[in-house]
Design a protein around this motif. Structure first.
Motif, PDB file in Angstrom:
ATOM      1  N   UNK A 221       0.790  -1.227   0.000  1.00 27.47           N
ATOM      2  CA  UNK A 221       0.000   0.000   0.000  1.00 27.47           C
ATOM      3  C   UNK A 221       0.815   1.267   0.000  1.00 27.47           C
ATOM      4  N   UNK A 222       1.995   1.243  -0.600  1.00 27.19           N
ATOM      5  CA  UNK A 222       2.841   2.446  -0.587  1.00 27.19           C
ATOM      6  C   UNK A 222       3.342   2.804  -1.987  1.00 27.19           C
ATOM      7  N   UNK A 223       2.437   2.729  -2.959  1.00 30.34           N
ATOM      8  CA  UNK A 223       2.781   3.075  -4.337  1.00 30.34           C
ATOM      9  C   UNK A 223       1.781   4.106  -4.853  1.00 30.34           C
ATOM     10  N   UNK A 224       2.081   4.681  -6.014  1.00 28.29           N
ATOM     11  CA  UNK A 224       1.118   5.510  -6.728  1.00 28.29           C
ATOM     12  C   UNK A 224       1.273   5.263  -8.214  1.00 28.29           C
ATOM     13  N   UNK A 225       0.277   4.641  -8.805  1.00 32.89           N
ATOM     14  CA  UNK A 225       0.347   4.336 -10.229  1.00 32.89           C
ATOM     15  C   UNK A 225       0.345   5.592 -11.090  1.00 32.89           C
ATOM     16  N   UNK A 226      -0.273   6.660 -10.612  1.00 34.72           N
ATOM     17  CA  UNK A 226      -0.318   7.893 -11.389  1.00 34.72           C
ATOM     18  C   UNK A 226       1.041   8.593 -11.383  1.00 34.72           C
ATOM     19  N   UNK A 227       1.638   8.718 -10.223  1.00 32.65           N
ATOM     20  CA  UNK A 227       2.878   9.490 -10.096  1.00 32.65           C
ATOM     21  C   UNK A 227       4.116   8.718 -10.530  1.00 32.65           C
ATOM     22  N   UNK A 228       4.101   7.400 -10.379  1.00 33.07           N
ATOM     23  CA  UNK A 228       5.274   6.594 -10.720  1.00 33.07           C
ATOM     24  C   UNK A 228       5.161   6.106 -12.167  1.00 33.07           C
ATOM     25  N   UNK A 229       5.224   7.073 -13.077  1.00 31.87           N
ATOM     26  CA  UNK A 229       4.967   6.808 -14.492  1.00 31.87           C
ATOM     27  C   UNK A 229       6.011   5.889 -15.114  1.00 31.87           C
ATOM     28  N   UNK A 230       7.231   5.906 -14.592  1.00 34.50           N
ATOM     29  CA  UNK A 230       8.276   5.038 -15.153  1.00 34.50           C
ATOM     30  C   UNK A 230       8.036   3.572 -14.831  1.00 34.50           C
ATOM     31  N   UNK A 231       7.194   3.295 -13.829  1.00 36.50           N
ATOM     32  CA  UNK A 231       6.958   1.913 -13.408  1.00 36.50           C
ATOM     33  C   UNK A 231       5.573   1.387 -13.758  1.00 36.50           C
ATOM     34  N   UNK A 232       4.563   2.266 -13.736  1.00 37.68           N
ATOM     35  CA  UNK A 232       3.196   1.769 -13.773  1.00 37.68           C
ATOM     36  C   UNK A 232       2.345   2.420 -14.862  1.00 37.68           C
ATOM     37  N   UNK A 233       1.404   1.638 -15.366  1.00 39.66           N
ATOM     38  CA  UNK A 233       0.343   2.178 -16.198  1.00 39.66           C
ATOM     39  C   UNK A 233      -0.679   2.877 -15.296  1.00 39.66           C
ATOM     40  N   UNK A 234      -1.383   3.868 -15.856  1.00 38.01           N
ATOM     41  CA  UNK A 234      -2.414   4.571 -15.100  1.00 38.01           C
ATOM     42  C   UNK A 234      -3.508   5.021 -16.052  1.00 38.01           C
ATOM     43  N   UNK A 235      -4.703   4.523 -15.825  1.00 38.09           N
ATOM     44  CA  UNK A 235      -5.843   4.925 -16.649  1.00 38.09           C
ATOM     45  C   UNK A 235      -6.180   6.389 -16.418  1.00 38.09           C
ATOM     46  N   UNK A 236      -6.100   6.825 -15.177  1.00 42.36           N
ATOM     47  CA  UNK A 236      -6.438   8.217 -14.879  1.00 42.36           C
ATOM     48  C   UNK A 236      -5.439   9.169 -15.519  1.00 42.36           C
ATOM     49  N   UNK A 237      -4.193   8.770 -15.595  1.00 44.15           N
ATOM     50  CA  UNK A 237      -3.162   9.625 -16.192  1.00 44.15           C
ATOM     51  C   UNK A 237      -3.178   9.562 -17.718  1.00 44.15           C
ATOM     52  N   UNK A 238      -3.328   8.350 -18.276  1.00 45.57           N
ATOM     53  CA  UNK A 238      -3.135   8.131 -19.705  1.00 45.57           C
ATOM     54  C   UNK A 238      -4.415   7.917 -20.491  1.00 45.57           C
ATOM     55  N   UNK A 239      -5.537   7.736 -19.809  1.00 43.56           N
ATOM     56  CA  UNK A 239      -6.795   7.573 -20.511  1.00 43.56           C
ATOM     57  C   UNK A 239      -7.009   6.168 -21.051  1.00 43.56           C
ATOM     58  N   UNK A 240      -7.880   6.072 -22.063  1.00 45.66           N
ATOM     59  CA  UNK A 240      -8.329   4.777 -22.570  1.00 45.66           C
ATOM     60  C   UNK A 240      -7.205   3.947 -23.177  1.00 45.66           C
ATOM     61  N   UNK A 241      -6.107   4.570 -23.549  1.00 48.29           N
ATOM     62  CA  UNK A 241      -4.995   3.829 -24.147  1.00 48.29           C
ATOM     63  C   UNK A 241      -3.948   3.415 -23.124  1.00 48.29           C
ATOM     64  N   UNK A 242      -4.355   3.336 -21.870  1.00 45.60           N
ATOM     65  CA  UNK A 242      -3.447   2.865 -20.822  1.00 45.60           C
ATOM     66  C   UNK A 242      -3.302   1.354 -20.891  1.00 45.60           C
ATOM     67  N   UNK A 243      -2.097   0.872 -20.618  1.00 42.46           N
ATOM     68  CA  UNK A 243      -1.879  -0.565 -20.500  1.00 42.46           C
ATOM     69  C   UNK A 243      -2.334  -1.073 -19.143  1.00 42.46           C
ATOM     70  N   UNK A 244      -2.062  -2.340 -18.864  1.00 41.53           N
ATOM     71  CA  UNK A 244      -2.458  -2.967 -17.598  1.00 41.53           C
ATOM     72  C   UNK A 244      -1.291  -3.764 -17.025  1.00 41.53           C
ATOM     73  N   UNK A 245      -1.114  -3.688 -15.699  1.00 40.79           N
ATOM     74  CA  UNK A 245      -0.179  -4.557 -14.988  1.00 40.79           C
ATOM     75  C   UNK A 245      -0.928  -5.783 -14.489  1.00 40.79           C
TER      76      UNK A 245
END
Length: 256
Positions: A221-245
């Motif tokens: 519980x100590x991550x942020x998919x939106x802010x850690x763009x180098x590590x994670x996909x984020x639908x809220x950040x990237x929209x409908x073309x976001x990938x999935x982990x």
């Protein structure tokens, strides 16, 4: 945000930092190490993300090879609370959680801001994975997943994988009210924004639900998919073309 200490040297995977039994194996993919291109770069595992299906299938094959897995139960997730048992064929099933008590038959959930929650018992004989967005949390996906364990809740443990953090998770008043209607304690998971908007802490909301169930050993519980763009996909950040982990858990070295 700094890179997590449980990140693999290749940058492809995170491994849960929790005292799970030796028979329990788990990992979460990052966005790195695959073949997808563009906004899905590069280890996109979501077949319904708009990416080329052939690339997603190749990405799934890459992770199965790296972890020597022959079976992964993939789901068609619908933001609900249903779960399925990983079966012999591991055919895709419509559900938001799955469980297994058979060795080498892995459970997986896909996320890109929603919260993945991995479960196991202390005896190391059963595992489960849940996809918990706010709708799933309200609907009881964690409660339904915990219920498949025969063990006492205080002998279970859960790990909260990468999800959207509170400062990035702005929601409407209907979301807050849905949680408060179930548990008044949920008020502590919301911070007022502008107008009628609120910022929700999905990690806290999940911990509250687990505590109510009697599950106190909760990790992550100590991550942020939106802010850690180098590590994670984020639908809220990237929209409908976001990938999935993918968050994956399975039993090794046991027969079921």
């Amino acid at each position: 945000m700094s890179k997590p200490q449980n990140l693999s040297s290749s940058g492809r995977y995170l491994q849960p930092d929790w005292p799970a039994p030796a028979s329990v194996k788990a990992f979460v993919t990052t966005r790195n190490g695959g073949v997808s291109e563009g906004s899905w770069r590069s280890l996109n595992l979501g077949l319904r993300s708009g990416d080329e299906a052939e690339k997603v299938i190749e990405n799934r094959a890459l992770l199965m090879h790296e972890w020597a897995l022959n079976q992964i139960q993939w789901l068609k997730q619908v933001h609900g609370a249903d779960l399925v048992q990983a079966d012999r064929e591991c055919a895709e099933a419509e559900a938001d959680a799955c469980w297994s008590d058979v060795s080498e038959r892995a459970c997986a959930v896909l996320t890109a801001d929603c919260l993945p929650v991995l479960f196991c018992n202390r005896s190391g004989t059963r595992v489960a994975a849940a996809h918990a967005g706010w709708r799933g949390l309200v609907s009881g996906v964690l409660e339904n997943t915990a219920a498949i364990f025969d063990d006492s809740p205080d002998t279970l443990m859960a790990w909260l994988g990468p999800a959207i953090s509170q400062p990035c998770f702005e929601v409407g008043p209907e979301v807050r009210q849905a949680f408060l209607a179930h548990e008044p304690e949920a008020e502590s998971a919301f911070v007022a924004g502008q107008g009628d908007r609120w910022f929700a802490d999905i990690y806290t909301l999940a911990r509250q639900r687990l505590k109510t169930l009697g599950i106190y050993d909760v990790y992550g519980g100590d991550y942020c998919t939106v802010r850690q763009e180098d590590l994670f996909f984020s639908y809220r950040r990237d929209g409908a073309k976001s990938g999935r982990m993918a968050s994956v858990i399975w039993l090794a070295g046991t027969d079921g």
